[in-house]
Design a protein around this motif. Sequence first.
Motif: not given
Length: 305
Positions: A217-219, A191-195, A185-187
């Motif tokens: 993961l610095d996301l 990746a989908q640029g979810i805000t 879910c986090v990755v």
Amino acid sequence: MLAIPCLAFLRMPYRGRFAPSPTGILHAGSLLTALASWVRARQCHGQWLLRVEDVDPPREIAGSAQAILAQLQHLGLAADAPPLFQSARHDAYTCALDTLKRRHLVFPCWCSRNDLASTGSRHLDGHCAASPDRSRAPAWRLRVPDETIVFDDILQGRQCQNLRDAIGDFVLYRADGLWAYQLACVVDDAAQGITEVVRGVDLIDSTPRQICLQRALDLPTPAYLHLPVVTDAAGHKLSKSRGDALASRQPAESILRRTLQYLLPAGVSPPADADVHALLDFAVARVNLQMLAGRHTLPETRPDR
Ligand code: GLU
């Protein structure tokens, strides 16, 4: 009507998503999440993406991924990009786990269910409690920091959880070779640029784990809006696997009307002769998700009541 400001919109274009697991077709509760997340994206002038969370084949019901996508299409809930299937994302999850390995933030774990039943993962404290068994693959767990994760949910308010006390070192990759929901879910949200993540409040307990992983993961951390779940007459959450799906052959208009009942103020209903597009336009204009603030459950409204 947009009573809740879309803060993400001030920083970057809003991107929401709906991420069903293919464990059966959508029921009143998952349709509510689908419609509310779609409406929210439209109200925020953003995009709405789909993700099929098919990382757990043993729990999957054959054909339900395609059936869910067909249900959404039937309701006019069109996504702004082709759906992302998690079953095709193995390389991205491996790459994330490798990053965490390099950062010494994960450890291999051979603990059996019995080992954990006696101690619990809360007591692992960054190390496997069993002896390494090179003859079988380990699970990989995140070393959780002794830190309280705090976030402000748009509907449910401030949430605080100390991961070490409440959860412990949690699994990212299972010993049976499957990816855990939290990591996938986090990755994929990144990746989908979810805000902004709009989903059921039954998943609010996962959010601190996901924020912890994003930091590791610095996301970026999206905003969170956890909707109430729809419950049956006995007060239990409806579930796809329990077969609570709506009769799939109902006209789209009646399914949308029923789902909208949860999202409109009392006494407000869509025009009698509205077709799917008019109903969706009406929803974008009139739904105010703020009216669900602080609610965890909504009793199911059946057409026969
Ligand atoms: N796949 C989950 C479900 O179907 C939702 C996960 C999420 O929205 O983060 O309940």
